[in-house]
Design a protein around this motif. Structure first.
Motif, PDB file in Angstrom:
ATOM      1  N   SER A  48       0.805  -1.222   0.000  1.00  0.00           N
ATOM      2  CA  SER A  48       0.000   0.000   0.000  1.00  0.00           C
ATOM      3  C   SER A  48       0.837   1.269   0.000  1.00  0.00           C
ATOM      4  O   SER A  48       0.295   2.364  -0.227  1.00  0.00           O
ATOM      5  CB  SER A  48      -0.929   0.014   1.221  1.00  0.00           C
ATOM      6  OG  SER A  48      -0.200   0.271   2.416  1.00  0.00           O
TER       7      SER A  48
ATOM      8  N   ARG B  89      -7.548  -1.121   3.222  1.00  0.00           N
ATOM      9  CA  ARG B  89      -8.951  -1.450   3.508  1.00  0.00           C
ATOM     10  C   ARG B  89      -9.806  -1.535   2.256  1.00  0.00           C
ATOM     11  O   ARG B  89     -10.619  -2.457   2.113  1.00  0.00           O
ATOM     12  CB  ARG B  89      -9.528  -0.411   4.474  1.00  0.00           C
ATOM     13  CG  ARG B  89     -10.970  -0.674   4.881  1.00  0.00           C
ATOM     14  CD  ARG B  89     -11.484   0.384   5.851  1.00  0.00           C
ATOM     15  NE  ARG B  89     -11.478   1.724   5.271  1.00  0.00           N
ATOM     16  CZ  ARG B  89     -10.590   2.678   5.551  1.00  0.00           C
ATOM     17  NH1 ARG B  89      -9.617   2.458   6.425  1.00  0.00           N
ATOM     18  NH2 ARG B  89     -10.662   3.870   4.974  1.00  0.00           N
ATOM     19  N   THR B  90      -9.663  -0.576   1.335  1.00  0.00           N
ATOM     20  CA  THR B  90     -10.603  -0.482   0.216  1.00  0.00           C
ATOM     21  C   THR B  90     -10.072  -1.054  -1.089  1.00  0.00           C
ATOM     22  O   THR B  90     -10.859  -1.234  -2.028  1.00  0.00           O
ATOM     23  CB  THR B  90     -11.028   0.986  -0.017  1.00  0.00           C
ATOM     24  OG1 THR B  90      -9.874   1.757  -0.382  1.00  0.00           O
ATOM     25  CG2 THR B  90     -11.645   1.577   1.236  1.00  0.00           C
ATOM     26  N   ASN B  91      -8.775  -1.320  -1.175  1.00  0.00           N
ATOM     27  CA  ASN B  91      -8.216  -1.883  -2.400  1.00  0.00           C
ATOM     28  C   ASN B  91      -7.654  -3.292  -2.200  1.00  0.00           C
ATOM     29  O   ASN B  91      -8.055  -4.221  -2.908  1.00  0.00           O
ATOM     30  CB  ASN B  91      -7.115  -0.966  -2.959  1.00  0.00           C
ATOM     31  CG  ASN B  91      -7.638   0.379  -3.400  1.00  0.00           C
ATOM     32  OD1 ASN B  91      -7.615   1.335  -2.636  1.00  0.00           O
ATOM     33  ND2 ASN B  91      -8.120   0.468  -4.637  1.00  0.00           N
TER      34      ASN B  91
ATOM     35  N   GLY C 169      -6.271   3.413   3.968  1.00  0.00           N
ATOM     36  CA  GLY C 169      -7.357   3.374   2.994  1.00  0.00           C
ATOM     37  C   GLY C 169      -7.098   2.402   1.860  1.00  0.00           C
ATOM     38  O   GLY C 169      -8.005   1.701   1.401  1.00  0.00           O
TER      39      GLY C 169
ATOM     40  N   GLN D 150      -8.628  -8.601   8.185  1.00  0.00           N
ATOM     41  CA  GLN D 150      -9.072  -7.215   8.124  1.00  0.00           C
ATOM     42  C   GLN D 150     -10.363  -7.040   8.919  1.00  0.00           C
ATOM     43  O   GLN D 150     -10.520  -6.063   9.659  1.00  0.00           O
ATOM     44  CB  GLN D 150      -9.302  -6.808   6.658  1.00  0.00           C
ATOM     45  CG  GLN D 150      -9.793  -5.407   6.441  1.00  0.00           C
ATOM     46  CD  GLN D 150      -8.730  -4.344   6.635  1.00  0.00           C
ATOM     47  OE1 GLN D 150      -9.065  -3.174   6.792  1.00  0.00           O
ATOM     48  NE2 GLN D 150      -7.459  -4.711   6.617  1.00  0.00           N
ATOM     49  N   THR D 151     -11.259  -7.997   8.812  1.00  0.00           N
ATOM     50  CA  THR D 151     -12.528  -7.941   9.525  1.00  0.00           C
ATOM     51  C   THR D 151     -12.385  -8.425  10.962  1.00  0.00           C
ATOM     52  O   THR D 151     -12.907  -7.807  11.898  1.00  0.00           O
ATOM     53  CB  THR D 151     -13.586  -8.783   8.794  1.00  0.00           C
ATOM     54  OG1 THR D 151     -13.763  -8.267   7.469  1.00  0.00           O
ATOM     55  CG2 THR D 151     -14.909  -8.773   9.530  1.00  0.00           C
TER      56      THR D 151
ATOM     57  N   PRO E 236     -10.213  -6.144  -0.342  1.00  0.00           N
ATOM     58  CA  PRO E 236     -11.219  -6.647  -1.283  1.00  0.00           C
ATOM     59  C   PRO E 236     -10.619  -7.440  -2.438  1.00  0.00           C
ATOM     60  O   PRO E 236     -11.226  -8.419  -2.901  1.00  0.00           O
ATOM     61  CB  PRO E 236     -11.895  -5.373  -1.798  1.00  0.00           C
ATOM     62  CG  PRO E 236     -11.677  -4.363  -0.724  1.00  0.00           C
ATOM     63  CD  PRO E 236     -10.313  -4.687  -0.168  1.00  0.00           C
TER      64      PRO E 236
END
Length: 202
Positions: free
Chosen positions: A51, A104-106, A101, A126-127, A109
């Protein structure tokens, strides 16, 4: 993990899954050794360091590099069971130039989608570790409590959880330096202690 398992950790701090990242896992002796061991189970947990801005600019290669990494294990003679972990959550602004971010978002998923598309098991750290910034004092690396929960989640994914919801029988064992060890049954090895108390000898 329990009887019949031998676990080895071939992790290297600060490494990327991306081959064009600043410190690719692909170049490490640990990677070579992990394949030479001919494992029966492989748990892959990479992506956090990808990241960073200098690494994520190569994001279009993330999925293809991940597929290549998986294939480098599934093509072994042992044909191991492969499990993919989403990265742990990153809190606040993220230390070491790691971007919460993006993780989490890239990245998380993308790992979930890849596992679903190729039919691999996913361990969603992550969860599972979300909402517990106290387990990540530097915003990225888990402390002892966070590591305990993380390894418990991974172990449960590998060997399954205990379906008996009854509380396990605990025992105390006195050890040197005025300490005690808290023990519980092997079939509850994935259990995590949720609270502690102060003990005083009477």
């Amino acid at each position: 993990l329990g009887p019949g398992y031998e676990a080895r950790n071939y992790g290297v701090s600060g490494r990327t899954l991306l081959k064009k990242g600043d410190f690719p896992y692909w170049n490490e002796n640990a990677y070579r050794q992990s394949r030479e061991w001919n494992p029966d189970i492989v748990v892959i947990q990479l992506g956090t360091n990808d990241s960073k801005p200098q690494n994520w600019r190569h994001s279009t290669n993330f999925i293809s590099d991940f597929e290549s990494l998986i294939a480098s294990y599934t093509n072994l003679a042992s044909h191991p069971r492969v499990m993919l972990c989403t990265p742990c959550p990153v809190y606040a602004n993220g230390a070491f130039d790691i971007r919460p971010g993006v993780v989490r978002t890239n990245i998380a998923p993308a790992v979930r989608d890849l596992a679903a598309r190729l039919g691999y098991e996913v361990i969603d750290l992550q969860t599972s570790l979300a909402g517990h910034s106290e387990w990540f004092p530097d915003t990225v690396h888990p402390n002892a409590r966070g590591m305990t929960v993380m390894t418990s989640v991974i172990r449960t994914a590998i060997v399954g959880g205990n379906t008996n919801n009854a509380r396990p029988r605990l025992s105390l064992e006195r050890i040197p330096l005025n300490r005690v060890a808290l023990n519980w049954p092997a079939d509850r090895a994935g259990a995590v202690l949720q609270s502690t108390t102060l003990l005083r000898e009477t």
